[in-house]
Design an enzyme around this catalytic site. Structure first.
Site, PDB file in Angstrom:
ATOM      1  N   GLY A  22      16.554 -64.932  15.406  1.00  0.00           N
ATOM      2  CA  GLY A  22      16.188 -65.929  14.411  1.00  0.00           C
ATOM      3  C   GLY A  22      14.701 -66.190  14.441  1.00  0.00           C
TER       4      GLY A  22
ATOM      5  N   SER B 253      12.234 -65.365  12.314  1.00  0.00           N
ATOM      6  CA  SER B 253      11.446 -65.347  11.082  1.00  0.00           C
ATOM      7  C   SER B 253      11.261 -66.712  10.453  1.00  0.00           C
ATOM      8  CB  SER B 253      12.088 -64.398  10.062  1.00  0.00           C
ATOM      9  OG  SER B 253      13.419 -64.793   9.762  1.00  0.00           O
TER      10      SER B 253
ATOM     11  N   ASP C 244      21.065 -58.046  10.874  1.00  0.00           N
ATOM     12  CA  ASP C 244      22.021 -59.144  11.014  1.00  0.00           C
ATOM     13  C   ASP C 244      22.359 -59.326  12.496  1.00  0.00           C
ATOM     14  OD1 ASP C 244      24.077 -60.957  10.935  1.00  0.00           O
ATOM     15  OD2 ASP C 244      25.415 -59.724   9.689  1.00  0.00           O
ATOM     16  N   ALA C 245      21.891 -60.422  13.071  1.00  0.00           N
ATOM     17  CA  ALA C 245      22.094 -60.640  14.508  1.00  0.00           C
ATOM     18  C   ALA C 245      23.558 -60.866  14.866  1.00  0.00           C
ATOM     19  CB  ALA C 245      21.262 -61.835  14.983  1.00  0.00           C
TER      20      ALA C 245
ATOM     21  N   ALA D 124      20.523 -69.784  12.124  1.00  0.00           N
ATOM     22  CA  ALA D 124      21.119 -70.724  11.169  1.00  0.00           C
ATOM     23  C   ALA D 124      21.450 -69.932   9.917  1.00  0.00           C
ATOM     24  CB  ALA D 124      20.157 -71.861  10.852  1.00  0.00           C
TER      25      ALA D 124
ATOM     26  N   TYR E 216      25.760 -85.416  10.098  1.00  0.00           N
ATOM     27  CA  TYR E 216      25.274 -84.383  11.004  1.00  0.00           C
ATOM     28  C   TYR E 216      26.076 -84.375  12.299  1.00  0.00           C
ATOM     29  CZ  TYR E 216      22.306 -80.961  13.158  1.00  0.00           C
ATOM     30  OH  TYR E 216      21.874 -79.809  13.758  1.00  0.00           O
TER      31      TYR E 216
ATOM     32  N   VAL F 126      10.789 -80.137   9.465  1.00  0.00           N
ATOM     33  CA  VAL F 126      11.035 -79.682   8.094  1.00  0.00           C
ATOM     34  C   VAL F 126      11.185 -78.171   8.150  1.00  0.00           C
ATOM     35  CG1 VAL F 126      10.206 -79.668   5.714  1.00  0.00           C
ATOM     36  CG2 VAL F 126       9.633 -81.586   7.222  1.00  0.00           C
TER      37      VAL F 126
END
Length: 417
Positions: free
Chosen positions: A69, A71, A132-133, A161, A259, A298
């Site tokens: 993840g 990037s 694709d991990a 995510a 959440y 953010v």
């Protein structure tokens, strides 16, 4: 996703093949999604992140890291902070779209290209894979690359995510949802009109079904993290003192119904249980596994969560710019703990905590007061929603200082070899 078609021209070589693609790009926005990315803006945002990380005066041995993840978000921040502070080398995995003659590449594609350039400029050795991990084939490719080039892994960072995951064992595709559990959820939310003026809206969500909760755990929980650690262990690729971390979030009681007490929270609880399973069963004395509770940020993932935009803006207002901790700040903090430059900050559940600045009782009391009348809060501090809007747009390369958005830009940026 890639971008929408944009007017431009193609430079054609003497052989007739297209060699460059320059376009005038304008952002096409749908809520908190921008479906076209600006290459130079994305590159400059990565440079800004890099420059915000203080370089280390001295370094020891360069650790081998595997960042899943890498990037976007915390994964990208940890990759660059690890390189600049500790000289990490190894493998970074992202899953991005290259775009085509009609669409720009995804923002993560352009961010990765700039991150790779920074690695080269720093004399680093990181291989970037676009894959694709969640797939077994990706695991096999990464394991071979590690065995052939880098050797055993010192640090595995799990920062994935995604809205969906294909189960490698069954082939079933699971889709995550963002919903409350047990009861409906209604909350004020922050939106922006066509002129980027902040507006209040209301979000109403029905409770998730049990299949929806289970599918979200399948996507966002710890199942895939466990597969990666087992694969490294099975191939004797655990370094001495191996440590793995998975990024998590707790957040405020204000956002808890959607959440921490919702489907995403159920997935995070599974992630935390997986850390204990990895520690006790897979590693069994050969390393450490932790979830890391980061503070608010953010990111493309966080902007998808209803009401989090408003909460984050009010948190920024409560803290002010000097007390806000960026993803880069938190990445520097985490690496200091992982490399024993600082003691681990663990809670009662053995989670590494980076969010004390957010959950300080005085800060949360101020946020709660603002939340009680969000319209007045936004009016009294218009800089906070403007800040959020700028940070959100920067995720896609827009509104970044120093970029000439009126000029055509090359969009056919290659993935780093």
């Amino acid at each position: 996703m890639g971008g929408h078609p944009a007017e431009g021209h193609h430079a054609v070589s003497s052989s007739g093949s297209t060699t460059t693609t320059t376009r005038h790009i304008t952002p096409t926005q749908r809520g908190y999604l921008i479906v076209n990315s600006h290459p130079e803006g994305c590159a400059r945002s990565v440079t800004r992140l890099w420059e915000s990380v203080p370089p280390a005066p001295t370094r020891g041995r360069a650790p081998v890291a595997l960042v899943l993840g890498a990037s976007a978000g915390y994964g990208l921040a940890l990759l660059l902070a690890g390189l600049r502070r500790h000289g990490i080398r190894g493998v970074a995995v992202g899953f991005e779209n290259a775009g085509n003659d009609r669409r720009t590449a995804t923002a993560g594609w352009y961010r990765t290209a700039r991150a790779a350039a920074l690695v080269r400029e720093a004399g680093g050795d990181i291989t970037f894979l676009n894959a694709d991990a969640y797939a077994d084939t990706t695991r096999a490719d990464v394991l071979k690359l590690l065995a052939d080039r880098y050797g055993p892994v010192d640090h595995l960072v799990y920062s994935l995510a995604s809205p969906r995951r294909t189960d490698p064992a069954t082939g079933e595709v699971h889709h995550s949802v963002i919903k409350p559990l047990g009861r409906p959820y209604s909350s004020p939310s922050l939106v922006f009109d066509a002129e980027a003026r902040p507006q209040l809206a209301t979000v109403d969500l029905t409770p998730a079904s049990e299949p929806e909760r289970a599918a979200t755990v399948k996507v966002m929980g710890g199942e895939d993290w466990l597969l990666w650690v087992r694969a490294l262990a099975d191939e004797n690729l655990l370094g001495e003192g191996f440590t793995t971390v998975a990024l998590s979030y707790v957040g405020s009681g204000i956002t808890a119904p959607v959440y921490r007490h919702g489907t995403i929270g159920a997935a995070k609880e599974h992630l935390e249980a997986t850390a204990r399973e990895i520690q006790a069963d897979v590693l069994a004395g050969r390393g450490r596994a932790f979830t890391v509770v980061a503070g608010a940020a953010v990111t493309q993932a966080s902007t998808a969560i209803p009401s989090l935009a408003l909460y984050t803006s009010l948190l920024r207002s409560a803290l002010g710019p000097d007390r806000w901790r960026t993803a880069a700040d938190q990445a520097v903090d985490l690496w200091a703990q992982l490399t024993a430059a600082r003691p681990l900050t663990l809670d009662a559940h053995d989670r590494i905590r980076l969010d004390a600045w957010e959950l300080d009782p005085a800060v949360q009391s101020r946020v709660a007061a603002l939340w009680s009348d969000p319209a007045a809060a936004l009016a009294s501090d218009p800089a906070a929603p403007r800040w959020f809007h700028a940070r959100f747009r920067e995720l896609y390369g827009w509104d970044v200082p120093g970029v000439d958005y009126a000029a055509p830009v090359e969009t056919a940026v290659p993935w780093p070899n």
